[in-house]
Design a protein around this motif. Sequence first.
Motif, PDB file in Angstrom:
ATOM      1  N   ALA A 155       6.092   5.839 -22.876  1.00  0.00           N
ATOM      2  CA  ALA A 155       5.385   4.838 -22.075  1.00  0.00           C
ATOM      3  C   ALA A 155       5.333   5.237 -20.605  1.00  0.00           C
ATOM      4  O   ALA A 155       4.403   4.856 -19.883  1.00  0.00           O
ATOM      5  N   LEU A 156       6.322   6.009 -20.152  1.00  0.00           N
ATOM      6  CA  LEU A 156       6.357   6.435 -18.750  1.00  0.00           C
ATOM      7  C   LEU A 156       5.511   7.676 -18.485  1.00  0.00           C
ATOM      8  O   LEU A 156       5.290   8.029 -17.325  1.00  0.00           O
ATOM      9  N   SER A 157       5.039   8.346 -19.530  1.00  0.00           N
ATOM     10  CA  SER A 157       4.334   9.621 -19.344  1.00  0.00           C
ATOM     11  C   SER A 157       3.050   9.494 -18.516  1.00  0.00           C
ATOM     12  O   SER A 157       2.731  10.413 -17.752  1.00  0.00           O
ATOM     13  N   PRO A 158       2.257   8.398 -18.624  1.00  0.00           N
ATOM     14  CA  PRO A 158       1.087   8.302 -17.730  1.00  0.00           C
ATOM     15  C   PRO A 158       1.478   8.298 -16.256  1.00  0.00           C
ATOM     16  O   PRO A 158       0.727   8.793 -15.406  1.00  0.00           O
ATOM     17  N   LEU A 159       2.630   7.751 -15.947  1.00  0.00           N
ATOM     18  CA  LEU A 159       3.103   7.753 -14.565  1.00  0.00           C
ATOM     19  C   LEU A 159       3.385   9.177 -14.100  1.00  0.00           C
ATOM     20  O   LEU A 159       3.127   9.527 -12.935  1.00  0.00           O
ATOM     21  N   ASP A 160       3.902  10.007 -14.987  1.00  0.00           N
ATOM     22  CA  ASP A 160       4.150  11.406 -14.638  1.00  0.00           C
ATOM     23  C   ASP A 160       2.851  12.114 -14.256  1.00  0.00           C
ATOM     24  O   ASP A 160       2.822  12.927 -13.319  1.00  0.00           O
ATOM     25  N   GLY A 165       0.792  -1.222   0.000  1.00  0.00           N
ATOM     26  CA  GLY A 165       0.000   0.000   0.000  1.00  0.00           C
ATOM     27  C   GLY A 165       0.823   1.270   0.000  1.00  0.00           C
ATOM     28  O   GLY A 165       0.347   2.324   0.443  1.00  0.00           O
ATOM     29  N   THR A 166       2.067   1.196  -0.484  1.00  0.00           N
ATOM     30  CA  THR A 166       2.940   2.367  -0.555  1.00  0.00           C
ATOM     31  C   THR A 166       3.365   2.590  -2.005  1.00  0.00           C
ATOM     32  O   THR A 166       2.970   1.843  -2.904  1.00  0.00           O
ATOM     33  N   ALA A 167       4.181   3.606  -2.236  1.00  0.00           N
ATOM     34  CA  ALA A 167       4.664   3.864  -3.595  1.00  0.00           C
ATOM     35  C   ALA A 167       6.071   4.456  -3.586  1.00  0.00           C
ATOM     36  O   ALA A 167       6.544   4.909  -4.629  1.00  0.00           O
ATOM     37  N   ASP A 168       6.736   4.449  -2.451  1.00  0.00           N
ATOM     38  CA  ASP A 168       8.060   5.084  -2.367  1.00  0.00           C
ATOM     39  C   ASP A 168       9.073   4.407  -3.280  1.00  0.00           C
ATOM     40  O   ASP A 168       9.817   5.075  -4.011  1.00  0.00           O
ATOM     41  N   GLU A 169       9.126   3.075  -3.255  1.00  0.00           N
ATOM     42  CA  GLU A 169      10.083   2.358  -4.106  1.00  0.00           C
ATOM     43  C   GLU A 169       9.723   2.503  -5.576  1.00  0.00           C
ATOM     44  O   GLU A 169      10.614   2.578  -6.434  1.00  0.00           O
ATOM     45  N   THR A 170       8.442   2.564  -5.849  1.00  0.00           N
ATOM     46  CA  THR A 170       8.008   2.770  -7.233  1.00  0.00           C
ATOM     47  C   THR A 170       8.521   4.104  -7.764  1.00  0.00           C
ATOM     48  O   THR A 170       9.082   4.175  -8.870  1.00  0.00           O
ATOM     49  N   VAL A 171       8.332   5.159  -6.993  1.00  0.00           N
ATOM     50  CA  VAL A 171       8.802   6.483  -7.411  1.00  0.00           C
ATOM     51  C   VAL A 171      10.315   6.479  -7.575  1.00  0.00           C
ATOM     52  O   VAL A 171      10.854   7.037  -8.545  1.00  0.00           O
ATOM     53  N   HIS A 172      11.014   5.849  -6.637  1.00  0.00           N
ATOM     54  CA  HIS A 172      12.478   5.806  -6.687  1.00  0.00           C
ATOM     55  C   HIS A 172      12.963   5.134  -7.971  1.00  0.00           C
ATOM     56  O   HIS A 172      13.829   5.677  -8.686  1.00  0.00           O
ATOM     57  N   HIS A 173      12.420   3.983  -8.304  1.00  0.00           N
ATOM     58  CA  HIS A 173      12.877   3.255  -9.488  1.00  0.00           C
ATOM     59  C   HIS A 173      12.382   3.906 -10.775  1.00  0.00           C
ATOM     60  O   HIS A 173      13.046   3.790 -11.819  1.00  0.00           O
ATOM     61  N   ALA A 174      11.258   4.592 -10.715  1.00  0.00           N
ATOM     62  CA  ALA A 174      10.806   5.327 -11.900  1.00  0.00           C
ATOM     63  C   ALA A 174      11.767   6.463 -12.225  1.00  0.00           C
ATOM     64  O   ALA A 174      12.084   6.721 -13.397  1.00  0.00           O
ATOM     65  N   GLU A 175      12.245   7.163 -11.205  1.00  0.00           N
ATOM     66  CA  GLU A 175      13.218   8.233 -11.428  1.00  0.00           C
ATOM     67  C   GLU A 175      14.540   7.668 -11.938  1.00  0.00           C
ATOM     68  O   GLU A 175      15.200   8.265 -12.799  1.00  0.00           O
TER      69      GLU A 175
END
Length: 392
Positions: free
Chosen positions: A320-325, A136-146
């Motif tokens: 492909a990453l733009s929706p995440l932005d 239920g978090t997203a910290d690692e997701t944001v880290h690896h996306a960057e």
Amino acid sequence: MTPLDHAEQAALGALFLDPGQLERLRYWLRPEHFDRPAHTALYAAMLKLHAERHPATAEDATGPVPLSWITDTIQEASHHTRGLTAVYPHLLVSACPRSEHAPMYGRMVLEGAIHRSVTRHADQLHQAALADLRTGTADETVHHAEILSDVLADLAHVWGTEPRPLPPPTTQMPHAGPPPPVADQGLADEEYLLGCLATRPEQLLGLVHWLHPDDFADRGHQQMYRALGALHHRGEPIDQLTILWETQRRGALTDGTLTTERIRSICGPLAGGGAAEHYGEQVLTASLARTAATAAQQVRALADQDALAPGQLINYALYALSPLDDVRRRQHVARGNDGGPPRTSPQVPPPPALSQAARARSHPRHPGSKEPASPAPAGSQPVARPSHRSPS
């Protein structure tokens, strides 16, 4: 062997034949761009010997390439890998069609490295997103996306192009993989949020600007949130019955997406009465992780297409990453941050030592110049140095 294996062998063979070619490769071709560990160690050894001003790499060096260039390279590389023998450099030399084509062979090596790097970091983003969905978090997701975004920027500068998102043509658009699994807690948060909004519809004012219907994982929940938004937009009363009626008008009951009993259960008088913004943020966080997982799958599928040139792969991956932005920007709004929007675009500057982009070709010859003979495979005698020391 694959074409990439042949390209790695040819690039190293060219450098054994003509160490002066290092001047044309060393600014943009890195040891880690080679796939095989032995090749990585050999190229790193060559760069180290060049930095230490080995006689074979001197600018004014003439005559045959000294055997010490081979022996010293093998000795240095053997400190970092095992299994190298004195015979292997000669096999590499025999695999090189033309030593003056070293920049092109290096480009082939770099192209393979770009595909591998994008694949590896896309896999890491996908794994991080799945792990965050479970917690239920997203910290690692944001880290690896960057990290993936920065890697794409770095690879673009090394390749010699500008990173900019571009949609791939329909024929190269990767097929969407299976949707990521939805945790039971995530579905419970969505239902509780809808219940909060049904009992206290004034809370919609704090959510409509940053929470979208597609942020809900369940299709039925998406339709209910759309119904709530439509009623709110028209200024009509919101309660259990009006939500049911609006959902029916949108066809969600006809196509089986929802049932009357399910809507009445979610929006009943005993539905959640908590703070909608809290559960809205939970829904948006889960949406961020799901969006990242889907984007990572698409980037991985693009990287698997060997026919894509590096510039195309990089720009299609950024698209492909733009929706995440977009989800990250809305999360920023939801949290009320005042430090400016989150960093979503690549921020890596080009390497300062990049004096020649990887797209460099062999220099065109002047009219009337003679074509040098193809280099002969090296044997037990000193390797014959090409008559041209400077890059051709």
